[in-house]
Scaffold this active site. Structure first.
Site, PDB file in Angstrom:
ATOM      1  CG  ASP A   1      26.679  20.406  93.069  1.00  0.00           C
ATOM      2  OD1 ASP A   1      27.644  19.569  93.351  1.00  0.00           O
ATOM      3  OD2 ASP A   1      25.497  19.878  92.714  1.00  0.00           O
TER       4      ASP A   1
ATOM      5  CG  ASP B   1      38.193  20.807  82.273  1.00  0.00           C
ATOM      6  OD1 ASP B   1      37.300  20.765  82.225  1.00  0.00           O
ATOM      7  OD2 ASP B   1      39.237  21.186  83.135  1.00  0.00           O
TER       8      ASP B   1
ATOM      9  CG  HIS C   1      31.480  25.745  84.505  1.00  0.00           C
ATOM     10  ND1 HIS C   1      32.710  25.596  83.815  1.00  0.00           N
ATOM     11  CD2 HIS C   1      31.653  24.703  85.345  1.00  0.00           C
ATOM     12  CE1 HIS C   1      33.346  24.519  84.312  1.00  0.00           C
ATOM     13  NE2 HIS C   1      32.965  23.882  85.274  1.00  0.00           N
ATOM     14  NE  ARG C   2      34.416  25.423  89.949  1.00  0.00           N
ATOM     15  CZ  ARG C   2      34.562  24.520  89.027  1.00  0.00           C
ATOM     16  NH1 ARG C   2      35.680  24.428  88.167  1.00  0.00           N
ATOM     17  NH2 ARG C   2      33.698  23.474  88.759  1.00  0.00           N
TER      18      ARG C   2
HETATM   19  P1  ITT Z   1      33.139  18.736  96.268  1.00  0.00           P
HETATM   20  O1  ITT Z   1      31.612  18.399  96.256  1.00  0.00           O
HETATM   21  O2  ITT Z   1      33.983  18.534  97.549  1.00  0.00           O
HETATM   22  O3  ITT Z   1      33.001  20.401  95.792  1.00  0.00           O
HETATM   23  P2  ITT Z   1      33.296  17.122  93.876  1.00  0.00           P
HETATM   24  O4  ITT Z   1      34.545  16.854  92.967  1.00  0.00           O
HETATM   25  O5  ITT Z   1      32.464  15.937  94.225  1.00  0.00           O
HETATM   26  O6  ITT Z   1      33.861  18.182  95.083  1.00  0.00           O
HETATM   27  P3  ITT Z   1      30.788  18.097  92.463  1.00  0.00           P
HETATM   28  O7  ITT Z   1      29.933  17.369  93.118  1.00  0.00           O
HETATM   29  O8  ITT Z   1      30.434  19.441  92.164  1.00  0.00           O
HETATM   30  O9  ITT Z   1      32.386  18.242  93.036  1.00  0.00           O
HETATM   31  O10 ITT Z   1      31.070  17.339  90.875  1.00  0.00           O
HETATM   32  C1  ITT Z   1      31.776  17.969  90.260  1.00  0.00           C
HETATM   33  C2  ITT Z   1      32.253  16.948  89.103  1.00  0.00           C
HETATM   34  O11 ITT Z   1      31.741  17.793  87.834  1.00  0.00           O
HETATM   35  C3  ITT Z   1      33.635  16.837  89.044  1.00  0.00           C
HETATM   36  O12 ITT Z   1      34.137  15.740  89.492  1.00  0.00           O
HETATM   37  C4  ITT Z   1      34.001  16.843  87.499  1.00  0.00           C
HETATM   38  O13 ITT Z   1      33.559  15.440  86.918  1.00  0.00           O
HETATM   39  C5  ITT Z   1      32.757  17.719  87.026  1.00  0.00           C
HETATM   40  N1  ITT Z   1      33.087  19.035  86.792  1.00  0.00           N
HETATM   41  C6  ITT Z   1      32.788  20.279  87.431  1.00  0.00           C
HETATM   42  N2  ITT Z   1      33.183  21.339  87.014  1.00  0.00           N
HETATM   43  C7  ITT Z   1      34.315  20.823  86.097  1.00  0.00           C
HETATM   44  C8  ITT Z   1      35.336  21.714  85.490  1.00  0.00           C
HETATM   45  O14 ITT Z   1      35.484  22.740  85.474  1.00  0.00           O
HETATM   46  N3  ITT Z   1      36.029  20.619  84.381  1.00  0.00           N
HETATM   47  C9  ITT Z   1      35.770  19.359  84.097  1.00  0.00           C
HETATM   48  N4  ITT Z   1      34.823  18.737  84.925  1.00  0.00           N
HETATM   49  C10 ITT Z   1      34.308  19.435  85.634  1.00  0.00           C
END
Ligand code: ITT
Length: 203
Positions: free
Chosen positions: A71, A157, A182-183
């Site tokens: 998340d 991004d 971060h990931r």
């Molecule tokens: P899952 O829950 O199925 O994993 P999701 O897209 O809903 O997919 P999240 O709830 O973790 O994922 O929300 C992550 C949001 O945060 C994502 O939609 C982006 O808007 C932002 N985000 C997270 N990591 C990012 C990254 O590496 N680069 C840009 N935006 C990011």
């Protein structure tokens, strides 16, 4: 070889995680590789950690397997940490990246460069058969741009320039982003957890 399911429906996250885990002695699979759909998990926690744990525990119980869930999102200092856990649905439920970026740019319109600090945060949780093994966190600090720059990546991004870089994440190659994101930082920690867990299983 032990199998690890990546529990995300976000295709960009899937590719990033798969790439960063390349070379490990583990078979990384996506739910679609095994012909399954991910069960819906309501992300209603107040922290990234709570949501990551809930996703990984629930989905690993569902598949009776080893599951990694992430998340993640963006915390903007001037907005008291928003969009935070609501990053994916900042503008509205099921918002597009475009809508979320526009909302963020509008809120930050008159905020000067020195007050545009932000951090990407990624919580990752690893579970096996419905039991949590460990949750870890990775962070990447940076600044928000005044306009979108670059076409790579996803989400916020194009607006985020990490500390020490002249490029936004969206202007970097995926390989460059995956070294400092971060990931990537969360996955570096999780690799050690995974290696120890697999070793334990063999003893
Ligand atoms: P899952 O829950 O199925 O994993 P999701 O897209 O809903 O997919 P999240 O709830 O973790 O994922 O929300 C992550 C949001 O945060 C994502 O939609 C982006 O808007 C932002 N985000 C997270 N990591 C990012 C990254 O590496 N680069 C840009 N935006 C990011």
């Amino acid at each position: 070889m032990k199998k690890l399911i990546i529990a995300t429906s976000n295709k960009n996250k899937k590719h990033e995680i798969k790439n960063i885990l390349k070379g490990m002695n583990i078979k990384v699979v996506l739910p679609e590789d095994i012909g399954e759909e991910l069960p819906m998990v309501l992300e209603n926690g107040s922290t990234f950690r709570q949501n990551a744990i809930k996703k990984s525990v629930t989905i690993s119980g569902f598949f009776s397997a080893l599951v990694l869930a992430d998340d993640s999102g963006l915390e903007v200092n001037h907005l008291d940490g928003k969009p935070g856990v609501r990053s994916a649905r900042f503008a509205r439920a099921k918002a597009t990246d475009e809508e979320n970026n526009t909302k963020l740019l509008t809120l930050m319109k008159n905020v000067p460069a020195q007050k545009r600090g932000a951090s990407f945060v990624c919580s990752m949780a690893l579970s096996d058969n419905g039991f949590l093994i460990k949750a870890v966190e990775g962070r990447c600090a940076g600044k928000l741009e005044f306009e979108k720059k670059g076409d790579n990546g996803f989400g916020y991004d194009p607006l985020f320039r990490p500390v020490g870089s002249t490029k936004t994440f969206a202007e970097m190659t995926p390989a460059s982003k995956n070294k400092i994101s971060h990931r990537a930082k969360a996955l570096q920690k999780m690799k050690e957890v995974l290696e120890a867990y697999m070793k334990e299983g063999k003893e």
